[in-house]
Design a protein around this motif. Structure first.
Motif, PDB file in Angstrom:
ATOM      1  N   PHE A  29       0.834  -1.160   0.184  1.00  0.00           N
ATOM      2  CA  PHE A  29       0.076  -0.019  -0.104  1.00  0.00           C
ATOM      3  C   PHE A  29       1.005   1.256  -0.143  1.00  0.00           C
ATOM      4  O   PHE A  29       2.041   1.260   0.523  1.00  0.00           O
ATOM      5  CB  PHE A  29      -0.863   0.099   1.004  1.00  0.00           C
ATOM      6  CG  PHE A  29      -1.741  -1.386   1.586  1.00  0.00           C
ATOM      7  CD1 PHE A  29      -3.056  -1.176   0.892  1.00  0.00           C
ATOM      8  CD2 PHE A  29      -1.233  -2.207   2.069  1.00  0.00           C
ATOM      9  CE1 PHE A  29      -3.773  -2.484   1.165  1.00  0.00           C
ATOM     10  CE2 PHE A  29      -1.870  -3.426   2.522  1.00  0.00           C
ATOM     11  CZ  PHE A  29      -3.094  -3.508   1.907  1.00  0.00           C
ATOM     12  N   VAL A  30       0.263   2.316  -0.599  1.00  0.00           N
ATOM     13  CA  VAL A  30       0.981   3.526  -0.607  1.00  0.00           C
ATOM     14  C   VAL A  30       0.004   4.679  -0.206  1.00  0.00           C
ATOM     15  O   VAL A  30      -0.954   4.613  -0.756  1.00  0.00           O
ATOM     16  CB  VAL A  30       1.540   4.103  -2.022  1.00  0.00           C
ATOM     17  CG1 VAL A  30       2.132   5.561  -1.896  1.00  0.00           C
ATOM     18  CG2 VAL A  30       2.788   3.026  -2.474  1.00  0.00           C
ATOM     19  N   THR A  31       0.230   5.562   0.677  1.00  0.00           N
ATOM     20  CA  THR A  31      -0.602   6.590   1.211  1.00  0.00           C
ATOM     21  C   THR A  31       0.316   7.946   0.626  1.00  0.00           C
ATOM     22  O   THR A  31       1.197   8.171   1.196  1.00  0.00           O
ATOM     23  CB  THR A  31      -0.790   6.588   2.881  1.00  0.00           C
ATOM     24  OG1 THR A  31      -1.458   5.445   2.806  1.00  0.00           O
ATOM     25  CG2 THR A  31      -1.494   7.749   3.146  1.00  0.00           C
ATOM     26  N   ALA A  32      -0.528   8.659  -0.011  1.00  0.00           N
ATOM     27  CA  ALA A  32       0.046   9.975  -0.640  1.00  0.00           C
ATOM     28  C   ALA A  32      -0.090  11.085   0.374  1.00  0.00           C
ATOM     29  O   ALA A  32      -1.440  11.171   1.057  1.00  0.00           O
ATOM     30  CB  ALA A  32      -0.670  10.092  -1.952  1.00  0.00           C
ATOM     31  N   ALA A  79      -4.050   0.476  -3.065  1.00  0.00           N
ATOM     32  CA  ALA A  79      -3.551  -0.691  -2.899  1.00  0.00           C
ATOM     33  C   ALA A  79      -2.862  -1.242  -4.226  1.00  0.00           C
ATOM     34  O   ALA A  79      -3.277  -0.673  -5.257  1.00  0.00           O
ATOM     35  CB  ALA A  79      -4.898  -1.546  -2.787  1.00  0.00           C
ATOM     36  N   LEU A  80      -1.702  -1.690  -4.159  1.00  0.00           N
ATOM     37  CA  LEU A  80      -0.835  -2.120  -5.335  1.00  0.00           C
ATOM     38  C   LEU A  80      -0.963  -3.352  -5.941  1.00  0.00           C
ATOM     39  O   LEU A  80      -0.346  -3.694  -7.034  1.00  0.00           O
ATOM     40  CB  LEU A  80       0.837  -1.890  -4.857  1.00  0.00           C
ATOM     41  CG  LEU A  80       1.161  -0.375  -4.344  1.00  0.00           C
ATOM     42  CD1 LEU A  80       2.417  -0.471  -3.826  1.00  0.00           C
ATOM     43  CD2 LEU A  80       0.613   0.621  -5.389  1.00  0.00           C
ATOM     44  N   THR A  81      -1.599  -4.216  -5.181  1.00  0.00           N
ATOM     45  CA  THR A  81      -1.756  -5.626  -5.543  1.00  0.00           C
ATOM     46  C   THR A  81      -3.589  -6.041  -5.688  1.00  0.00           C
ATOM     47  O   THR A  81      -4.214  -5.345  -4.751  1.00  0.00           O
ATOM     48  CB  THR A  81      -1.178  -6.845  -4.951  1.00  0.00           C
ATOM     49  OG1 THR A  81      -1.568  -6.756  -3.498  1.00  0.00           O
ATOM     50  CG2 THR A  81       0.253  -6.199  -5.030  1.00  0.00           C
ATOM     51  N   PRO A  82      -3.974  -6.873  -6.249  1.00  0.00           N
ATOM     52  CA  PRO A  82      -5.430  -7.203  -6.449  1.00  0.00           C
ATOM     53  C   PRO A  82      -5.708  -7.637  -5.159  1.00  0.00           C
ATOM     54  O   PRO A  82      -6.850  -7.381  -4.436  1.00  0.00           O
ATOM     55  CB  PRO A  82      -5.552  -8.353  -7.297  1.00  0.00           C
ATOM     56  CG  PRO A  82      -4.432  -8.083  -8.471  1.00  0.00           C
ATOM     57  CD  PRO A  82      -3.333  -7.621  -7.586  1.00  0.00           C
ATOM     58  N   ARG A  83      -4.952  -8.504  -4.208  1.00  0.00           N
ATOM     59  CA  ARG A  83      -5.511  -8.914  -2.922  1.00  0.00           C
ATOM     60  C   ARG A  83      -5.238  -7.622  -1.910  1.00  0.00           C
ATOM     61  O   ARG A  83      -6.146  -7.759  -1.040  1.00  0.00           O
ATOM     62  CB  ARG A  83      -4.431 -10.140  -2.402  1.00  0.00           C
ATOM     63  CG  ARG A  83      -2.999  -9.396  -2.105  1.00  0.00           C
ATOM     64  CD  ARG A  83      -2.499 -10.786  -1.448  1.00  0.00           C
ATOM     65  NE  ARG A  83      -1.099 -10.277  -0.891  1.00  0.00           N
ATOM     66  CZ  ARG A  83      -0.584 -11.030   0.267  1.00  0.00           C
ATOM     67  NH1 ARG A  83      -0.938 -11.956   0.705  1.00  0.00           N
ATOM     68  NH2 ARG A  83       0.829 -10.548   0.697  1.00  0.00           N
ATOM     69  N   ALA A  84      -4.427  -6.928  -2.219  1.00  0.00           N
ATOM     70  CA  ALA A  84      -4.452  -5.693  -1.311  1.00  0.00           C
ATOM     71  C   ALA A  84      -5.707  -4.787  -1.719  1.00  0.00           C
ATOM     72  O   ALA A  84      -6.432  -4.463  -0.592  1.00  0.00           O
ATOM     73  CB  ALA A  84      -3.183  -4.861  -1.634  1.00  0.00           C
ATOM     74  N   GLU A  85      -5.985  -4.682  -2.616  1.00  0.00           N
ATOM     75  CA  GLU A  85      -7.234  -3.886  -2.986  1.00  0.00           C
ATOM     76  C   GLU A  85      -8.685  -4.799  -2.373  1.00  0.00           C
ATOM     77  O   GLU A  85      -9.293  -3.944  -1.979  1.00  0.00           O
ATOM     78  CB  GLU A  85      -7.521  -3.965  -4.480  1.00  0.00           C
ATOM     79  CG  GLU A  85      -8.668  -2.675  -5.071  1.00  0.00           C
ATOM     80  CD  GLU A  85      -8.864  -2.666  -6.364  1.00  0.00           C
ATOM     81  OE1 GLU A  85      -9.854  -1.955  -6.766  1.00  0.00           O
ATOM     82  OE2 GLU A  85      -7.837  -3.094  -7.162  1.00  0.00           O
ATOM     83  N   ALA A  86      -8.665  -6.152  -2.359  1.00  0.00           N
ATOM     84  CA  ALA A  86      -9.797  -6.808  -1.870  1.00  0.00           C
ATOM     85  C   ALA A  86      -9.481  -6.471  -0.328  1.00  0.00           C
ATOM     86  O   ALA A  86     -10.787  -6.229   0.253  1.00  0.00           O
ATOM     87  CB  ALA A  86      -9.567  -8.170  -2.221  1.00  0.00           C
TER      88      ALA A  86
END
Length: 327
Positions: free
Chosen positions: A207-210, A246-253
């Motif tokens: 994850f990246v938080t801007a 989220a940088l990956t599909p699993r992270a987005e889920a």
């Protein structure tokens, strides 16, 4: 014999009229000089000294919350003095801050000193220790303290190397319709609702938080980071709904699942004048429900300050060992 433990469930604290009177006297003593300024380190030192004389039940409640913020990760203290009868019109500009020593600022600073030390960020509200959170005409849809639409869940300054440990929000004036609600969701209640896969993913650096545009880029943690860190059974969190990617599909889920969990455990509190909400920024996300400002001088007015338990960890960001992080 009554057992005394370090970890307790924190109940909201209702001050007595006698408590309120004592606090008011302490606050007014800090505002008696024409040259008293909130951002003067000498004034903060006086506020710290005065905080030792706050009513015992207030000091004890704040101290217990500092040790462990409980399953809600927030504490509401009701009945604090804000000099309501002498309040001017609600400020109407996005950069509004409280530089002069007034009762509300003194109350905030004394309680912040009970939690640790107050801090501010030069890039945010010009580095003022006490800031005005008010609706601003033309900023209605802005997802920030100047807006009036739904403010989504976030940790305060989650992107920063030195985010605050606590956010203090003192209500000076409620909104006209009494519907603007502070929303909080504590990770301690949301975590059990997550699947094993989601928990594991939230601990992964995916994850990246801007940062917002106002902050210099060298303040931000740019590399991928986990949302959760620390103890598996009681982790810390860094996220902002509109700024965390989220940088990956699993992270987005996992992020979507976490958002649903926060909504299901959310606590909504409509603050009234004299109510102070203290949020443990390490384990609790917060936001605000929508409301309709009228821009008539009597709109919602909350004053905010931040506090940390370990000021020294940001020493390289604070010139002269002051309270303002300049980068």
């Amino acid at each position: 014999m009554h057992e005394i433990t370090d970890t307790v469930d924190i109940a909201d604290l209702e001050l007595t009229p006698a408590d309120t009177s004592e606090i008011d006297q302490l606050a007014r003593a800090l505002c008696s000089g024409e040259q008293d300024r909130v951002d003067d380190p000498a004034w903060v030192a006086r506020a710290r000294y005065s905080s030792d004389a706050l009513p015992l039940r207030l000091r004890r409640g704040v101290r217990q919350f500092r040790r462990h913020s409980g399953p809600l990760g927030s504490l509401v203290i009701r009945g604090l003095p804000v000099d309501e009868m002498r309040l001017p019109d609600t400020p109407s500009t996005a950069d509004s801050v409280q530089r002069a020593a007034v009762v509300s600022a003194a109350v905030l600073t004394m309680i912040a000193c009970g939690l640790g030390d107050p801090i501010a960020y030069l890039a945010e509200k010009s580095g003022a220790l006490v800031q005005d959170v008010v609706p601003v005409r033309g900023k209605e849809t802005f997802s920030g303290n100047a807006g009036s639409v739904l403010l989504t869940f976030h940790n305060e300054n989650a992107f920063h190397l030195h985010e605050p440990d606590y956010v203090l929000l003192l209500c000076l004036r409620g909104d006209h319709d009494r519907i603007a609600g502070l929303r909080t969701a504590c990770l301690r209640r949301a975590l059990p609702l997550l699947s094993t896969a989601a928990r594991e993913t939230l601990f992964a650096p995916e994850f990246v938080t801007a940062p917002p545009p106002s902050f210099p880029s060298d303040n931000a943690v740019r590399s991928p980071q986990p949302l959760l860190s620390g103890a598996v059974d009681d982790p810390d969190i860094r996220m902002a709904t509109i700024a965390t990617t989220a940088l990956t599909p699993r992270a987005e889920a996992a992020l979507t699942e976490f958002g649903r969990a926060c909504d299901s455990v959310a606590r909504t509190t409509v603050l009234t004048p004299g109510d102070l909400a203290i949020i443990d920024n390490r384990v609790t996300v917060h936001g605000r429900t929508a409301f309709r400002p009228r821009y008539d001088g009597a709109d919602r007015w909350v004053q905010r300050t931040f506090a940390v338990t370990d000021l020294r960890r940001s020493r390289d960001h604070r010139p002269d060992d002051g309270y303002v992080l300049t980068r």
